[in-house]
Structures are given as structure tokens and as C-alpha cells.
Design an enzyme around this catalytic site. Sequence first.
Site, short mmCIF file in Angstrom:
data_model
loop_
_atom_site.label_atom_id
_atom_site.label_comp_id
_atom_site.label_asym_id
_atom_site.label_seq_id
_atom_site.Cartn_x
_atom_site.Cartn_y
_atom_site.Cartn_z
N GLU A 1 22.29 51.67 88.51
CA GLU A 1 23.57 51.38 88.57
C GLU A 1 24.05 50.60 89.54
O GLU A 1 24.69 49.32 89.51
CB GLU A 1 24.58 52.51 87.91
N CYS B 1 26.34 41.03 71.46
CA CYS B 1 27.50 40.20 71.48
C CYS B 1 27.29 39.56 72.95
O CYS B 1 28.31 39.96 74.05
CB CYS B 1 28.39 41.16 71.60
N CYS C 1 26.77 38.53 64.62
CA CYS C 1 27.68 39.34 64.25
C CYS C 1 26.95 40.26 63.10
O CYS C 1 27.42 41.41 62.87
CB CYS C 1 28.88 38.57 63.83
N CYS D 1 25.36 43.26 64.20
CA CYS D 1 26.30 44.14 65.02
C CYS D 1 26.93 45.24 64.19
O CYS D 1 27.41 45.26 63.35
CB CYS D 1 27.31 43.32 65.78
N CYS E 1 35.54 44.10 63.72
CA CYS E 1 35.58 43.19 64.80
C CYS E 1 36.70 42.11 64.43
O CYS E 1 36.21 41.25 63.42
CB CYS E 1 34.52 42.68 65.34
#
Length: 351
Positions: free
Chosen positions: A49, A201, A208, A211, A217
Site C-alpha cells: 500500500e 472502470c 460497462c 461490470c 450505475c
Amino acid sequence: MNLSTALPIDSAAVLRWYDRYARDLAWRTGPAERARGDAPDPYRVWLSEVMLQQTTVATVGRYFARFTSLWPTVFDLAAAPLDAVLVEWAGLGYYARARNLHACAVAVVEHHDGVFPKTSNALQALPGIGAYTSAAIAAICHDEPIAVLDGNLDRVLARYYRLDVPVREAKETLRAALQTVIPARAGDFAQAMMDIGATICTPRKALCTSCPLRSGCLARTTENPTLFPIKAQKTERPTRYGHAFVMFDGDGDIFLETRPDKGLLAKMTQTPTSEWTARPSDPRFPCPGYWQPHGRIVHVFTHFRLELEVWSIKLVDAAALEHGWWADPRAFGREALPTLFRKVLAQSGLA
């Protein structure tokens, strides 16, 4: 700004998608492994991270492999000299992260017996761990039900809610909305949302039909979902100016020194430079002699653009220099030399 017109995110659909399409990352404990009872390693999650801040997954992969080979545990990293960590960090940029990384490892060993705290609040007491990183570690490693928002999620949520303002104006609203849908598998959900942003995305594409969020959405119903998030007005980045001085001796070694303990690129290795000022100025060379010009380099930092005029000289009396050392360019892999000064050497034709 009203998010109520959107359906709540279907976290179950997100997890089903993740179970099938999760990215295989060196630092990740995947959904199949989690299902077998394998637990994520907080050290590896934390390390990844920190590295991933402002850096791509593709770039981080080789650095992560190198770090975990040299320092496989937080005890090993804490025991390593800071200079060695800075050398291995070279190329990832934002060197304050490397100093905080080392300081955090030391704190975990000295104050927590080598065990990372389990909650996001406790993690934020460690050097270099802020709200995002603490939430990511706590969620991924311990399933703390906390919203984890990175740049990818900002984009996903801005499209999902068809956000009509720049993300920075609605960050807490988005965080609150995400917080309401976090499932028991909080860590897998956080990583799934990151993967959606990284693979489906994306900034320039919105796939789409693939997804798991498509049913709710709002941007999907528009002609071009990639118009979201709305871009904030950019402030002009100021330019600073200066000179960089490359000095070499008869053996071809180059004179290097350490930058000040505080400030930008603190404690890093550099070729000597002038001050960086708001207006161009004539060079004040660190020693007399015939200085050869090599033109200008440009380096862009987060908050300003830097232009350096590069000069070089071959010194007969190399021993007259102080506060630095001579280094063989072929051994620069052992120097904590930031990208900026590698550019300087490349411009001078000496490295």
C-alpha cells in the site's frame, strides 16, 4: 449533490465478481486462499500500500519483490540501514515515503513487538500511515468494516452516482455511502472495488457490460460514462529555476553529496546544485575553472516544475572539495540517487 437517486451498491454481486476475476498480485491473499483460511500478511499489505501510493501496480511489482527478498519481515526492514532502504526505493519517487516506511517498521518492532495494530485508528498512530492506508490494512487483513477510498474508487463511485461535482467536493459523502454497503468480507470487498477501478472502470474506458455494478450505475445511462468524474479546475504549477554542477576527476569519478536532513528529497544523494528560485539567475560555481554547459533539464514535482541548467567540469585538484564523496558512475546502484539527479548526469553525458 444528491446520491439518493442511485441504488445502493450490490456488494454481493461485487464479491461474486471478485471470486471469479480477482487480480493475482504478489502481496494479495486471493479469495480462494481466504476461503481456505489463509490470512493476509499485514507486513506485505502495508508494504504494497505504501509503494502503490502515486505508483502503478506494474512498477510496484519488481520493487515489492526486491524489498521482500532483502527484508522478508518487518523485523528485517527495521534492522536495515535507512540508506539501504533509500537506495532500493530509488525510482519510486516521493522519498519521504521511504523514510516513513523505515520509521514505521522500527515503531512496529519497538512498540508493538513486530505485530501491526489491527484497527484503523491504532494504525494511524504509526509513522506514514494515514486514513486511507490504515483503512486498507485494517479491512484487508482483519475485515474491519470501514470504507476504503483510493483514486480508483473515487472514479468508480463518481460514475456510479453520476456525481455532478469534482470528487474532492464530495469525498465524505461518497465515503458515507460506501460505508453503508460494506459486507462481512470487508477486505475482499475493498479489493474487489479497487480491481473494478483498475480493470473495468478505468480512466479512459468504461467496460460497462462486464461490470458487476452496471445495474445501478447512473453514468452507464449516459452517452459517455468516462466524462465522470468531473475534473476539478487545475491550479497552475509554478516553475523554479537553478543550476546543477557535475564535477568529475581524472578517473571519471563524480562528486556527490547528501541533501539536507529536511525538505524535499531530504537526506538523498545529489550532485551539487544552486538554490531553486522563482526566477532564473546566473550560476555561482562551487569552484573556479572551465565549466562546460550541457543545456537544461526539466523535472516535475507534485507542486512545482523545476528547470536546471546543467554544467560540468573536470577537476585537477579533486581533494579540495569537502562535504561529499567521489563515486564511480558504474556503481550508482549503491547510491540513493533520485531520478532528478540521474537526469542531470544523463544530460551531462557522464552517466
